[in-house]
Scaffold this active site. Structure first.
Site, mmCIF file in Angstrom:
data_model
loop_
_atom_site.group_PDB
_atom_site.id
_atom_site.type_symbol
_atom_site.label_atom_id
_atom_site.label_comp_id
_atom_site.label_asym_id
_atom_site.label_seq_id
_atom_site.Cartn_x
_atom_site.Cartn_y
_atom_site.Cartn_z
ATOM 1 N N LYS A 129 15.734 -12.122 47.506
ATOM 2 C CA LYS A 129 17.118 -11.787 46.941
ATOM 3 C C LYS A 129 18.165 -11.954 48.180
ATOM 4 C CE LYS A 129 15.614 -8.817 43.258
ATOM 5 N NZ LYS A 129 15.507 -9.421 41.969
ATOM 6 N N HIS B 206 15.990 -1.652 33.780
ATOM 7 C CA HIS B 206 16.570 -2.726 34.266
ATOM 8 C C HIS B 206 15.803 -4.002 33.593
ATOM 9 C CE1 HIS B 206 18.769 -0.474 37.059
ATOM 10 N NE2 HIS B 206 17.909 -0.015 37.677
ATOM 11 N N ARG C 79 12.344 -20.717 37.044
ATOM 12 C CA ARG C 79 11.184 -21.051 35.975
ATOM 13 C C ARG C 79 11.899 -20.994 34.706
ATOM 14 N NH1 ARG C 79 11.457 -15.507 34.039
ATOM 15 N NH2 ARG C 79 11.571 -14.163 35.861
#
Ligand code: ADP
Ligand code: ADP
Ligand code: MG
Length: 675
Positions: A116, A235, A296
């Site tokens: 990230k 989340h 993906r």
């Protein structure tokens, strides 16, 4: 196009890929673990190769065995699905070295987007908007705290290598930062093998809006619009929809172009998703920031398929085999509105704890289709993507998703109505699921009015948890009715052998004992002279009427009680009656119902069999003195044992049957001489 591909995954996504391959005439090879030897995805493919033990590390992550399986079966390409090896750049490279096509982006793109923090630095230089934050290499705790103070609270600490909602901590104030950082790093080390974190501003009233992108090997890249995945727990996504409510054409184009820029920055090929956090400040409007790119196919890709009328797996196969993208940006359009609900084995009322078990009953909604007004052909009104069949187990080895329910309507309101109806028709017995919880979310004011943000579930908690829309009265009526229907079915039509309480003299009353939501309760059923049934429970009383409807298994009936009329379906497992109707689903425990059958019948204290069944044993013999209430005999009927007790003090005169004898209802079992 390929002749044969190997699908390196399991469950619904393996079945999903196999379905498109089959339609395109591409042969498929499944791989499977011990636990999946007879799984649906194995049956969905043309060939299957066993690759090891049940735990993912022993099978679905064993990439050398997967490459060997591809070679041995002559597969030309490998589709990784999502999860497992789908975002593993070493696997993508190994495919290429083995002469196999990895159906996904180049390894370099996976690597660039894999962390990230690094992907954020890359996006910054590509001009994609970022959430204010720190994503540098220096991981000194004091420096991170200093950065958090500078950004301003609340902030979010994220594991740089994180995913699947793990390794994230929201921090509201400076004093809490150090402890949250330590716990986030611990989780990150354990789950992802690296404790590097980034810190960013926690967006206000955040929405998760992501853009589907597609690139090819000819330099083309398009966006297939957005999906709103704001409804989350821990989340993690629960409901996803497309298009995003409130999205303007201008903002869509801006976000779409930013996503394409992100993809181009890493020379992206194939299907990918650029996730944005969208802030909704009090003064109005929507501001979007890059969050991460998933390299993906996503779980929620079907909502994009529904609104575009495209098959994204077909696009993946075409792009991977070197074809250009089938359509250009200007040829892509949005039709109607689609919503996906993830049906998971879990207990929402107990912190969404995952559940395991066998799908004893697994009924799906009827899949429907409708003609699109634009003449672009039919598209699914209701679609179910799953990797399980009735009787299959949800095991502890893999994730808890049972099925995805996808609905499409001309408008959001139509899609919502369809989703609620489809959830109502989804019937699962054998393990806990979130099906009823999903219905409560769909009906909640926030979701119904598209007042979306990631705090929707906590905000609406009052109407989402511990809800039972069926209610006590209907639950009891259903359980009583299903018992009577089961008795009638086992007794045939002879009126004298029927257990429906008919008596020439006096009224018959039967008592039922239940446990409902942890509380014991009694109900009594009175057989009236005109043949009607009166059901009384906890101060209410009313006529109970029901008619059996044809059903494959379980009991299906048209039930009337206390002014309600419902089509009810029940399945009994041991003493638990599972009740399903349009209002919802519930469970009620029937406590030894038969023990009380006939007890209150005014038939002069004769010791008669209350139902047809088998004599199990006598507790007394001729000549014994007995006290009122003492057990005399045990009978078995409908797989339950029932004890017959002495109605008064006396002496046993004679036993009229022997253990093992079958007896008819009303047969006298023994004679007692009153004291
Ligand atoms: P993962 O890799 O686990 O999917 P993401 O970075 O995509 O992690 O974040 C997961 C979720 O966390 C998002 O969908 C959103 O709900 C929430 N989230 C992430 N970043 C922020 C932020 N800056 N502000 C508010 N919520 C956020
Ligand atoms: P999507 O982002 O495609 O909507 P999820 O975020 O739920 O879906 O992830 C898809 C699948 O990949 C899930 O099975 C999830 O458990 C798994 N997954 C995603 N990221 C990771 C990760 N970093 N480590 C392990 N599993 C992951
Ligand atoms: Mg994410």
């Amino acid at each position: 196009m390929f002749n044969k591909i190997l699908i390196a995954n399991r469950g619904e996504i393996a079945c999903r890929v196999a379905a498109t391959a089959r339609r395109m005439g591409v042969r498929t090879v499944a791989v499977y673990s011990d636990a999946d030897a007879s799984a649906k995805h194995v049956a969905a493919c043309d060939e299957a190769v066993h690759i090891g033990g049940s735990a993912p590390k022993d099978s679905y992550l064993q990439w050398q065995r997967i490459l060997d399986a591809a070679k041995a079966t002559g597969a030309q390409a490998i589709h990784p699905g999502y999860g497992f090896l789908s975002e593993n750049e070493a696997f993508a490279s190994a495919c290429a070295e083995a002469g196999l096509v990895f159906i996904g982006p180049p390894a370099s793109a996976i690597q660039a987007m894999g962390l990230k923090a690094e992907s954020k630095r890359l996006m910054e230089s590509a001009g994609v908007p970022l959430v204010p934050g720190y994503h540098g290499a220096d991981q000194d705790p004091h420096m991170l705290q200093h950065e958090a103070d500078r950004i301003g609270y609340p902030v979010l600490i994220k594991a740089s290598a994180g995913g699947g909602g793990k390794g994230m901590r929201a921090v509201d104030k400076a004093e809490d930062f150090a402890a949250a950082l330590a716990s986030c790093q611990r989780e990150a080390r354990n789950s992802f093998g690296s404790d590097a974190v980034l810190v960013e501003k926690y967006a206000q009233r955040p929405r998760h809006i992501e853009i589907q992108v597609f690139g090819d090997t000819h330099g083309n890249c398009v966006y297939l619009f957005e999906r709103d995945c704001s409804v989350q727990r821990r989340h993690q996504k629960v409901l996803e929809e497309a298009p995003a409510p409130g999205m303007t054409p201008e903002l869509r184009a801006q976000m779409g172009l930013a996503a394409v820029a992100a993809a181009r920055a890493v020379n992206y090929v194939g299907a990918g998703t650029v996730e944005f956090i969208v802030e909704q400040p009090p003064e109005g409007g929507m501001r979007f920031y890059f969050m991460e790119m998933n390299t993906r196919l996503q779980v929620e890709h079907p909502v994009t398929e529904a609104i575009t009328g495209l098959d994204l797996v077909e696009w993946q196969l075409r792009v991977a085999s070197g074809e250009p993208l089938p359509l250009k940006q200007e040829d892509l359009h949005i039709h109607g509105h689609a919503i996906e609900a993830r049906i998971c084995a879990e207990t929402p009322d107990n912190q969404f704890l995952p559940a395991t078990g066998r799908l004893d009953v697994y009924r799906k909604p009827a899949c429907t289709s409708f003609e699109r007004a634009d003449g672009n052909g039919p598209t699914a009104g209701v679609r179910v993507d799953d990797g399980v069949r009735e009787g299959d187990a949800i095991s502890p080895f893999y994730d808890s998703m049972v099925a995805k329910l996808i609905v499409h309507g001309r408008t959001r309101a139509e899609a919502l109505a369809r989703l609620d109806a489809a959830l109502a028709q989804t019937r699962i017995v054998g393990l806990s699921t979130n099906v009823q919880f999903l219905r409560h979310v769909v009906a909640s004011p926030s979701f119904a009015q598209a007042n979306l943000d990631t705090a929707l579930i906590p905000r609406e908690a009052g109407v989402l948890f511990h809800q039972d829309k069926v209610g006590l009265n209907l639950a009891v009526a259903s359980a009583v009715a299903q018992t009577l229907l089961a008795e009638r079915a086992s007794e045939g039509q002879d009126p004298f052998s029927r257990r429906d309480g008919w008596r020439p003299h006096g009224l018959t009353v039967r008592r039922f004992d239940f446990e409902y939501q942890g509380t014991a309760l009694q109900a009594s059923l009175t057989y009236l002279h005109d043949g009607a049934l009166q059901l009384a429970l906890g101060g209410v009383s009313g006529l109970l009427a029901f008619d059996a409807l044809p059903a494959q298994n379980g009991t299906l009936m048209d039930l009337r009680f206390l002014g309600q009329r419902q089509t009810v379906q029940t399945w009994q497992r041991e003493e638990v009656v599972h009740v399903f109707c349009d209002l919802g689903a519930t469970q009620i425990i029937e406590l030894d119902a038969l023990a009380h059958a006939g007890e209150a019948a005014h038939d002069g204290g004769r010791l008669t069999a209350p139902m047809p069944g088998k004599v199990v044993s006598f507790a007394v013999k001729a000549g014994d003195a007995v006290k009122k209430g003492q057990p005399l005999a045990v009978m078995e009927a409908m797989k339950m044992e029932h004890t017959i007790a002495a109605p008064a003090d006396g002496t046993v005169a004679e036993l009229l049957y022997a253990p093992g004898d079958q007896v008819a209802e009303g047969a006298e079992l023994l004679k007692i001489q009153a004291a």
